[in-house]
Design a protein around this motif. Sequence first.
Motif, mmCIF file in Angstrom:
data_model
loop_
_atom_site.group_PDB
_atom_site.id
_atom_site.type_symbol
_atom_site.label_atom_id
_atom_site.label_comp_id
_atom_site.label_asym_id
_atom_site.label_seq_id
_atom_site.Cartn_x
_atom_site.Cartn_y
_atom_site.Cartn_z
ATOM 1 N N SER A 32 0.858 -1.175 0.000
ATOM 2 C CA SER A 32 0.000 0.000 0.000
ATOM 3 C C SER A 32 0.896 1.227 0.000
ATOM 4 C CB SER A 32 -0.902 0.012 1.237
ATOM 5 O OG SER A 32 -1.819 -1.059 1.202
ATOM 6 N N MET A 93 3.676 0.524 2.818
ATOM 7 C CA MET A 93 3.560 -0.540 3.803
ATOM 8 C C MET A 93 3.411 -1.843 3.038
ATOM 9 S SD MET A 93 1.177 -1.169 7.146
ATOM 10 C CE MET A 93 1.924 0.149 8.102
ATOM 11 N N TRP A 95 2.653 -5.405 3.463
ATOM 12 C CA TRP A 95 2.015 -6.266 4.452
ATOM 13 C C TRP A 95 2.720 -7.604 4.589
ATOM 14 C CZ3 TRP A 95 -0.963 -3.190 7.045
ATOM 15 C CH2 TRP A 95 -1.481 -2.069 6.387
ATOM 16 N N ASN A 99 4.141 -5.045 9.685
ATOM 17 C CA ASN A 99 3.327 -3.844 9.829
ATOM 18 C C ASN A 99 4.189 -2.636 10.118
ATOM 19 O OD1 ASN A 99 0.601 -5.045 9.658
ATOM 20 N ND2 ASN A 99 1.383 -6.224 11.373
ATOM 21 N N LYS A 100 4.902 -2.157 9.111
ATOM 22 C CA LYS A 100 5.717 -0.974 9.323
ATOM 23 C C LYS A 100 5.746 -0.158 8.042
ATOM 24 C CE LYS A 100 9.657 -4.025 8.701
ATOM 25 N NZ LYS A 100 10.702 -4.743 9.445
ATOM 26 N N LEU A 101 5.669 1.151 8.226
ATOM 27 C CA LEU A 101 5.782 2.073 7.111
ATOM 28 C C LEU A 101 7.262 2.302 6.785
ATOM 29 C CD1 LEU A 101 3.139 4.706 8.232
ATOM 30 C CD2 LEU A 101 3.052 3.431 6.092
ATOM 31 N N PHE A 103 9.497 5.007 4.801
ATOM 32 C CA PHE A 103 9.352 6.386 4.316
ATOM 33 C C PHE A 103 10.484 6.778 3.368
ATOM 34 C CE2 PHE A 103 5.976 8.368 6.817
ATOM 35 C CZ PHE A 103 5.830 7.493 7.879
ATOM 36 N N GLY A 104 10.155 7.699 2.458
ATOM 37 C CA GLY A 104 11.181 8.398 1.718
ATOM 38 C C GLY A 104 11.773 9.498 2.582
ATOM 39 N N TYR B 33 3.279 1.966 17.299
ATOM 40 C CA TYR B 33 4.559 1.987 16.591
ATOM 41 C C TYR B 33 5.451 3.083 17.160
ATOM 42 C CZ TYR B 33 1.335 0.030 13.072
ATOM 43 O OH TYR B 33 0.365 -0.690 12.422
ATOM 44 N N TYR B 35 8.881 5.276 15.827
ATOM 45 C CA TYR B 35 9.766 5.629 14.725
ATOM 46 C C TYR B 35 10.765 6.662 15.232
ATOM 47 C CZ TYR B 35 6.626 3.424 11.354
ATOM 48 O OH TYR B 35 5.876 2.517 10.656
ATOM 49 N N GLY B 42 13.517 11.032 6.548
ATOM 50 C CA GLY B 42 12.216 10.452 6.820
ATOM 51 C C GLY B 42 12.248 9.600 8.072
ATOM 52 N N PRO B 43 11.089 9.354 8.666
ATOM 53 C CA PRO B 43 11.038 8.504 9.862
ATOM 54 C C PRO B 43 11.513 7.084 9.558
ATOM 55 C CG PRO B 43 8.992 9.746 9.585
ATOM 56 C CD PRO B 43 9.772 9.909 8.320
ATOM 57 N N PHE B 45 11.530 3.110 11.110
ATOM 58 C CA PHE B 45 10.815 2.210 12.007
ATOM 59 C C PHE B 45 11.727 1.690 13.112
ATOM 60 C CE2 PHE B 45 7.943 -1.057 13.296
ATOM 61 C CZ PHE B 45 8.708 -2.199 13.516
ATOM 62 N N TYR B 48 7.133 -2.290 16.722
ATOM 63 C CA TYR B 48 5.678 -2.347 16.558
ATOM 64 C C TYR B 48 5.098 -3.273 17.621
ATOM 65 C CZ TYR B 48 1.522 -4.706 14.594
ATOM 66 O OH TYR B 48 0.299 -5.299 14.415
ATOM 67 N N GLY B 99 -1.932 -4.894 10.512
ATOM 68 C CA GLY B 99 -2.103 -5.949 9.536
ATOM 69 C C GLY B 99 -3.328 -5.843 8.665
#
Lengths: 113, 116
Positions: A32, A93, A95, A99-101, A103-104, B33, B35, B42-43, B45, B48, B99
Amino acid sequence: GDSVTQMEGPVTLSEEAFLTINCTYTATGYPSLFWYVQYPGEGLQLLLKATKADDKGSNKGFEATYRKETTSFHLEKGSVQVSDSAVYFCALMNWAAGNKLTFGGGTRVLVKP
Amino acid sequence: GAGVSQTPSNKVTEKGKYVELRCDPISGHTALYWYRQSLGQGPEFLIYFQGTGAADDSGLPNDRFFAVRPEGSVSTLKIQRTERGDSAVYLCASSLEGGISGNTIYFGEGSWLTVV
């Protein structure tokens, strides 16, 4: 691993100009895609998202289309305002990878009156 | 509260000291989460939580970093023996459930940590 690349800023525009911020990604599977915005002195806010290929996310006059063939999610706005001055972050993200974004690096946009 | 709340908003500490950063997620959000965002980047990770357990801690940089969420709500990020390279904004975020692609992740305003 997954990664997001977006154009470096700062991008300086005049009010009512057209804005494009390029974003490309590398990921396995079907991630996503998101655009987050950070206004001065505020936290990250979700601007728009798309969850599958060819989806178009839109909000506040901004649009981005999930292009799987070019692995891109470019952000556009037809007529920017001074209030659009902010830092914009493209993110994904995946999947399948948890479950972590991801980022740019962010693109700072400055709109001048 | 209405959004994700983080305290303190700013923290200056000396190298080698211990620091705790607190996050209060949106009520009812089971996913939380952490970060880290360095200046101009950018952030990234860190960890989680789904409920009380750390479902993914693969982003923690080393064993000086630890996070807990004992009751499935408030979380604390703990940094031992701080180093100058730990200086950054630490962001907390939460979502209704992890999820699920339709859930939005909401971010707090962050805790700005400066190690001198």
